[in-house]
Design a protein around this motif. Structure first.
Motif, PDB file in Angstrom:
ATOM      1  N   SER A   1     -29.959  12.731 -30.655  1.00 12.40           N
ATOM      2  CA  SER A   1     -29.144  12.803 -31.873  1.00 12.40           C
ATOM      3  C   SER A   1     -27.781  12.167 -31.628  1.00 12.40           C
ATOM      4  CB  SER A   1     -28.977  14.262 -32.314  1.00 12.40           C
ATOM      5  OG  SER A   1     -30.257  14.854 -32.568  1.00 12.40           O
TER       6      SER A   1
ATOM      7  N   PRO B   1     -41.847  14.193 -34.458  1.00 16.71           N
ATOM      8  CA  PRO B   1     -40.381  14.316 -34.519  1.00 16.71           C
ATOM      9  C   PRO B   1     -39.891  14.432 -35.960  1.00 16.71           C
ATOM     10  CG  PRO B   1     -41.016  12.049 -34.100  1.00 16.71           C
ATOM     11  CD  PRO B   1     -42.276  12.852 -34.026  1.00 16.71           C
ATOM     12  N   GLN B   2     -38.887  15.277 -36.167  1.00 15.83           N
ATOM     13  CA  GLN B   2     -38.281  15.451 -37.479  1.00 15.83           C
ATOM     14  C   GLN B   2     -36.905  14.774 -37.460  1.00 15.83           C
ATOM     15  OE1 GLN B   2     -40.165  17.054 -39.954  1.00 15.83           O
ATOM     16  NE2 GLN B   2     -41.653  16.861 -38.273  1.00 15.83           N
TER      17      GLN B   2
ATOM     18  N   THR C   1     -30.090  12.769 -36.629  1.00 14.17           N
ATOM     19  CA  THR C   1     -30.460  14.041 -36.010  1.00 14.17           C
ATOM     20  C   THR C   1     -31.966  14.113 -35.817  1.00 14.17           C
ATOM     21  OG1 THR C   1     -28.593  15.147 -37.084  1.00 14.17           O
ATOM     22  CG2 THR C   1     -30.360  16.545 -36.224  1.00 14.17           C
TER      23      THR C   1
ATOM     24  N   PHE D   1     -34.596  16.873 -34.794  1.00  8.06           N
ATOM     25  CA  PHE D   1     -34.634  18.327 -34.733  1.00  8.06           C
ATOM     26  C   PHE D   1     -35.018  18.804 -33.336  1.00  8.06           C
ATOM     27  CE2 PHE D   1     -36.977  22.376 -35.498  1.00  8.06           C
ATOM     28  CZ  PHE D   1     -35.876  23.119 -35.894  1.00  8.06           C
ATOM     29  N   GLN D   2     -34.131  19.640 -32.750  1.00 11.12           N
ATOM     30  CA  GLN D   2     -34.305  20.223 -31.425  1.00 11.12           C
ATOM     31  C   GLN D   2     -34.349  19.171 -30.314  1.00 11.12           C
ATOM     32  OE1 GLN D   2     -37.730  22.846 -31.677  1.00 11.12           O
ATOM     33  NE2 GLN D   2     -36.456  24.529 -32.459  1.00 11.12           N
ATOM     34  N   GLU D   3     -33.780  18.007 -30.564  1.00  8.75           N
ATOM     35  CA  GLU D   3     -33.701  16.961 -29.544  1.00  8.75           C
ATOM     36  C   GLU D   3     -32.267  16.422 -29.517  1.00  8.75           C
ATOM     37  OE1 GLU D   3     -36.029  16.496 -27.516  1.00  8.75           O
ATOM     38  OE2 GLU D   3     -37.733  17.408 -28.568  1.00  8.75           O
ATOM     39  N   PRO D   4     -31.313  17.203 -28.998  1.00  5.52           N
ATOM     40  CA  PRO D   4     -29.903  16.794 -29.041  1.00  5.52           C
ATOM     41  C   PRO D   4     -29.613  15.500 -28.283  1.00  5.52           C
ATOM     42  CG  PRO D   4     -30.222  18.703 -27.603  1.00  5.52           C
ATOM     43  CD  PRO D   4     -31.502  18.517 -28.342  1.00  5.52           C
ATOM     44  N   GLU D   5     -30.391  15.207 -27.235  1.00  2.00           N
ATOM     45  CA  GLU D   5     -30.137  13.980 -26.473  1.00  2.00           C
ATOM     46  C   GLU D   5     -30.456  12.725 -27.286  1.00  2.00           C
ATOM     47  OE1 GLU D   5     -34.383  15.010 -25.821  1.00  2.00           O
ATOM     48  OE2 GLU D   5     -32.471  16.098 -25.879  1.00  2.00           O
TER      49      GLU D   5
ATOM     50  N   TYR E   1     -42.217  11.793 -28.616  1.00  2.00           N
ATOM     51  CA  TYR E   1     -42.121  13.183 -29.067  1.00  2.00           C
ATOM     52  C   TYR E   1     -43.262  13.491 -30.030  1.00  2.00           C
ATOM     53  CZ  TYR E   1     -37.353  12.687 -27.322  1.00  2.00           C
ATOM     54  OH  TYR E   1     -36.261  12.438 -26.527  1.00  2.00           O
TER      55      TYR E   1
END
Length: 229
Positions: free
Chosen positions: A68, A113-114, A60, A62-66, A110
């Motif tokens: 994940s 990135p988390q 995952t 965070f806030q980057e579904p593409e 990014y």
């Protein structure tokens, strides 16, 4: 009648000398076994999980579904493939280490990135149990595990098990080693209980002596019937 049963028992004991099993010359025994496959030091301790080939993992950003993914499978080479950052070697790493690898590569695309990584399903953390056990099979390891634990996972040994011929096979640095242990001595706390690791193979040997004796006991009622005539 008694004489017939006695002769059957004597025949069974003679037969056992012909069918008894033995440990091969390439299998370590005694102190050599514990040198290759030692017991836990200071009691079993939890170990960090290391990702293996064919495991499935969740990644995952965070806030980057593409970026994940759920249930991503590690390939046979130990790698995963992700959009933008390409292939990342995962096998042998903990989830924290893999998350850092992905974070470093993703940082080129990014800002800060988390990344989190978790195990969805494990293929590599299994042990195989064969031979004279009630339920042979492949069992997942969950936390520290010893030889007694593994035999219990297989519902214990059968009545014909040779408890002094329990062999553990392990690959160490791509070399195959086999070591024999005495389960009776371990249960009596006379020998240490060796630690079992992922991908070990445990084989509980067969006792020809026990089988011959049990065969005689099962035949005794039938001999008793014949002795009446």
């Amino acid at each position: 009648m008694k004489r017939s049963i006695f002769l059957a028992v004597a025949a069974g004991m003679m037969l056992s000398a012909c069918v008894s099993s033995s440990i091969g010359p390439n299998v370590s025994q005694g102190e050599e076994s514990y040198a290759k496959i030692p017991a836990p030091v200071g009691g079993p301790k939890a170990q960090l999980y290391h990702i293996g080939e064919l495991d499935r993992i969740d990644i995952t950003l965070f806030q980057e579904p593409e970026m994940s993914a759920k249930g991503m499978q590690v390939d046979a080479a130990g790698d995963i493939s992700m959009p933008l950052i390409g292939r990342v070697h995962a096998a042998g790493l903990t989830t924290t280490e893999l998350a850092e690898q992905v974070r470093t590569k993703a940082a080129r695309f990014y800002v800060d990135p988390q990344v989190t990584v978790s195990i969805a399903s494990s293929v590599s953390q299994n042990v195989t149990v064969q031979g004279q056990v009630t339920e042979p099979g492949i069992f997942p390891l969950q936390g520290p595990t010893t030889l007694l634990d593994v035999v219990a996972l297989a519902k214990g040994e059968t009545e014909n098990a040779a408890l002094d011929q329990v062999v553990v096979i392990r690959f160490i640095e791509d070399k195959r080693y086999a070591a024999a242990f005495n389960l009776e001595r371990i249960r009596r706390a006379e020998d240490a209980d060796p630690a079992i690791l992922a991908r070990d193979i445990v084989i509980v040997g067969h006792s020809g002596t026990k089988q011959a004796w049990h065969d005689v006991l099962r035949a005794a009622p039938l001999l008793n019937v014949f002795a009446q005539f």
